[in-house]
Design a protein around this motif. Structure first.
Motif, short mmCIF file in Angstrom:
data_model
loop_
_atom_site.label_atom_id
_atom_site.label_comp_id
_atom_site.label_asym_id
_atom_site.label_seq_id
_atom_site.Cartn_x
_atom_site.Cartn_y
_atom_site.Cartn_z
N PHE A 25 0.84 -1.20 0.00
CA PHE A 25 0.00 0.00 0.00
C PHE A 25 0.88 1.25 0.00
N VAL A 26 1.84 1.27 0.88
CA VAL A 26 2.71 2.45 1.00
C VAL A 26 3.51 2.65 -0.29
N ARG A 27 3.89 1.53 -0.90
CA ARG A 27 4.66 1.58 -2.13
C ARG A 27 3.92 2.38 -3.21
N ARG A 28 2.62 2.20 -3.27
CA ARG A 28 1.84 2.92 -4.28
C ARG A 28 1.76 4.41 -3.96
N LEU A 29 1.77 4.73 -2.68
CA LEU A 29 1.63 6.13 -2.29
C LEU A 29 2.95 6.88 -2.42
N ARG A 30 4.03 6.19 -2.08
CA ARG A 30 5.31 6.87 -1.91
C ARG A 30 5.93 7.25 -3.25
N ASP A 31 5.86 6.35 -4.22
CA ASP A 31 6.48 6.59 -5.52
C ASP A 31 5.51 7.41 -6.38
N VAL A 32 5.98 8.58 -6.85
CA VAL A 32 5.09 9.47 -7.60
C VAL A 32 4.60 8.79 -8.88
N LYS A 33 5.52 8.10 -9.58
CA LYS A 33 5.13 7.45 -10.84
C LYS A 33 4.02 6.43 -10.58
N LEU A 34 4.19 5.70 -9.49
CA LEU A 34 3.20 4.65 -9.17
C LEU A 34 1.88 5.24 -8.74
N SER A 35 1.95 6.30 -7.95
CA SER A 35 0.69 6.86 -7.45
C SER A 35 -0.10 7.48 -8.60
N VAL A 36 0.60 7.93 -9.65
CA VAL A 36 -0.11 8.48 -10.80
C VAL A 36 -0.88 7.39 -11.52
N ILE A 37 -0.26 6.23 -11.69
CA ILE A 37 -0.94 5.17 -12.45
C ILE A 37 -1.85 4.31 -11.56
N SER A 38 -1.84 4.53 -10.24
CA SER A 38 -2.70 3.74 -9.36
C SER A 38 -4.14 4.24 -9.42
N LEU A 39 -5.06 3.30 -9.37
CA LEU A 39 -6.48 3.64 -9.44
C LEU A 39 -7.17 3.22 -8.14
N PRO A 40 -8.39 3.72 -7.92
CA PRO A 40 -9.13 3.25 -6.74
C PRO A 40 -9.24 1.72 -6.71
N THR A 41 -9.31 1.10 -7.89
CA THR A 41 -9.42 -0.36 -7.93
C THR A 41 -8.12 -1.05 -7.52
N ASP A 42 -7.04 -0.29 -7.41
CA ASP A 42 -5.80 -0.86 -6.87
C ASP A 42 -5.79 -0.78 -5.36
N TYR A 43 -6.32 0.33 -4.83
CA TYR A 43 -6.28 0.53 -3.38
C TYR A 43 -7.37 -0.28 -2.68
N PHE A 44 -8.53 -0.39 -3.33
CA PHE A 44 -9.67 -1.03 -2.67
C PHE A 44 -9.38 -2.46 -2.23
N PRO A 45 -8.87 -3.34 -3.12
CA PRO A 45 -8.60 -4.71 -2.66
C PRO A 45 -7.56 -4.76 -1.55
N LEU A 46 -6.56 -3.88 -1.64
CA LEU A 46 -5.54 -3.88 -0.59
C LEU A 46 -6.16 -3.53 0.75
N LEU A 47 -6.99 -2.48 0.75
CA LEU A 47 -7.63 -2.07 2.00
C LEU A 47 -8.59 -3.14 2.49
N LEU A 48 -9.30 -3.77 1.54
CA LEU A 48 -10.28 -4.79 1.91
C LEU A 48 -9.58 -5.99 2.55
N ILE A 49 -8.55 -6.50 1.88
CA ILE A 49 -7.85 -7.66 2.41
C ILE A 49 -7.16 -7.30 3.73
N GLY A 50 -6.62 -6.08 3.80
CA GLY A 50 -6.01 -5.64 5.05
C GLY A 50 -7.01 -5.63 6.19
N SER A 51 -8.23 -5.14 5.90
CA SER A 51 -9.26 -5.09 6.95
C SER A 51 -9.67 -6.50 7.37
N ILE A 52 -9.74 -7.41 6.39
CA ILE A 52 -10.09 -8.79 6.73
C ILE A 52 -9.04 -9.36 7.68
#
Lengths: 332, 135
Positions: free
Chosen positions: A188-215
């Motif tokens: 999760f942090v990897r997507r936020l920290r790297d500018v290139k990655l955060s530009v190409i990341s979509l809500p559909t990338d964060y949602f499963p990570l957050l969902l599985i993390g919450s589980i």
């Protein structure tokens, strides 16, 4: 930041729904029986639909990516895994991809440094994080078979024992619990920290990570902090495993329903999301095709039949005229 | 090139795992001197042992018995403190026998739940289980 905030709010709402539904609404049957069955049905049918849909797509040509010597003359050694010549070898490549993420192992990182100089370097962090995450998830899923079988399947017991061999806490601390949380935090942090990655990341990338993390967090809380009654949980899961529609066999803490509901949402979400890579990876044409374009001619099946005319036919038609013009003939 | 790197990395990981496994195995007995209790102190005779009721509520015992047993083992074996006082002032001997004093009447008491939930406790690695004792 809206891209992160929206999935975050969505997951928070998904956590709140069963919590409120069970504590205030008393909807234990809905969240304990109906929702899991519905989710399992959506998962199975959706997964099947996707896979069959993808399997039906023709792949007439070899578009395999190669990273090694192709099979050629007998005395030239060739790379059986990175340039497979037979379907069997291609399967080895697929399985190595599935279990060890060899593509991610080749990951490189491009950097603009002082100088200015543009450098490429091997970057193994994504590979390691992904490996830790997926393997932990697999072990966790296998450990959960204890809830769905009267007796543990034989191969699960050694995995379970290995997972808690540190014997740190009581109930025994599972290594994979910590690993999966650490890995998902990294991803999760990897997507936020790297500018290139955060530009190409979509809500559909964060949602499963957050969902599985919450589980995972809900599961860890249930095991170590706010304990739920395991006997009732097992009675419920055994009911579910036997496709029974009996009422929930007793009171279970709301955190269990949060866990179960999030898993249900995850199951239902898989066929519609990037998480289909769990099935799709087996169908990757760049991985599962053997590199035999030079050995075997691959014809596009929907090509219109072409009428060929050979030179022999041409000569047959114009033999007399060619003779008169004194042109050389293959056949007199 | 990448083949060589992966071989090297696999080797490094194998070495690290080997060292870690060795470390964990050692840390159990070798790393720290085993703590010894002075001498096992029996529960003082004047302390009345009330075993009409359990040390804690059924609900609490259901979810926390393993922690209580672990704590009792630590206290009695490592610290020599064998008396457990409940918040409401009753006293118990910190021993598995205290539990089995009542619960051994049903030799399946532990096993019913543990078998059902597929949880294997380590108690019977050393102790004789009630199931074996009644054989």
């Amino acid at each position: 930041m809206k891209k992160v905030l929206i999935p975050f709010v969505m997951v928070a709402v998904l956590v709140a729904i069963p919590y409120v539904g069970v504590t205030a609404g008393g909807q234990a049957y809905l969240f304990g029986v109906i929702v899991p069955y519905t989710a399992a049905a959506i998962f199975l049918l959706g997964f099947l639909y996707r896979m069959i849909d993808w399997l039906k797509r023709p792949v007439p040509f070899r578009i395999t990516t190669t990273a090694g010597q192709e099979k050629t003359l007998d005395w030239i050694p060739y790379n059986r895994i990175d340039s497979p010549a037979t379907p069997m070898q291609a399967w080895v490549r697929i399985l190595l991809e599935v279990f060890f993420f060899r593509s991610l192992f080749r990951n490189t990182k491009a950097e603009l440094r002082e100088g200015p100089s543009f450098t490429f370097a091997s970057s193994k962090w994504l590979w390691m994080g992904g490996l830790a995450f997926h393997w932990s998830l697999l072990v966790i899923v296998l450990r959960h078979t204890r809830f769905f079988f009267a007796e543990l399947p034989g191969f699960v017991q050694p995995i379970e024992v290995a997972d808690r061999f540190m014997e740190l806490t009581l109930p025994a601390f599972y290594l994979t619990d910590a690993l999966v949380l650490a890995a998902i935090t990294f991803l999760f942090v990897r997507r936020l920290r790297d500018v290139k990655l955060s530009v190409i990341s979509l809500p559909t990338d964060y949602f499963p990570l957050l969902l599985i993390g919450s589980i995972a967090v809900a599961g860890v809380l249930m095991r170590y902090v706010d304990k739920v009654d395991i006997m009732t949980v097992k009675a419920l899961t055994m009911n579910l495993a036997q496709f029974s529609f009996d009422p929930v066999p007793g009171d279970i803490g709301p955190i269990f329903y949060v866990h179960l509901f999030l898993v249900s949402v995850l199951m239902a979400y898989i066929p519609f999301s990037k998480l289909m890579h769990m099935g799709g990876i087996f169908l990757s044409p760049t991985r599962n095709l053997c590199n035999n374009s030079r050995e075997k001619r691959h014809v596009n099946p929907w090509n219109k039949p072409i009428k060929f005319r050979t030179y022999a036919e041409y000569e047959d038609e114009f033999r007399e005229k060619m003779k008169k013009a004194k042109l050389p003939l293959e056949k007199e | 090139m990448s083949n060589r790197i992966s071989t090297i990395l696999a080797f490094v990981i194998a070495v690290i795992m080997f060292v870690a496994a060795w470390f964990f195995m050692q840390s159990g007995d070798g790393a720290s001197a085993p703590a010894r209790a002075e001498a096992p102190v029996a529960a003082p005779k004047e302390v009345p042992i009330d075993s009409t009721r359990c040390v804690a509520s059924t609900e609490w015992m259901k979810s926390h018995h393993m922690q209580l047993l672990n704590q009792w083992r630590h206290d009695s074996v490592r610290e020599g403190n064998r008396t457990y006082a409940t918040p409401d002032g009753r006293h118990f001997d910190k021993s598995l026998n205290t539990c089995l004093g009542c619960h051994a009447s049903n030799p399946m008491f532990c096993f019913m739940c543990h078998e059902y939930a597929n949880v294997k406790p380590t108690c019977w690695n050393c102790h004789i289980s009630p199931m074996e004792a009644t054989k």
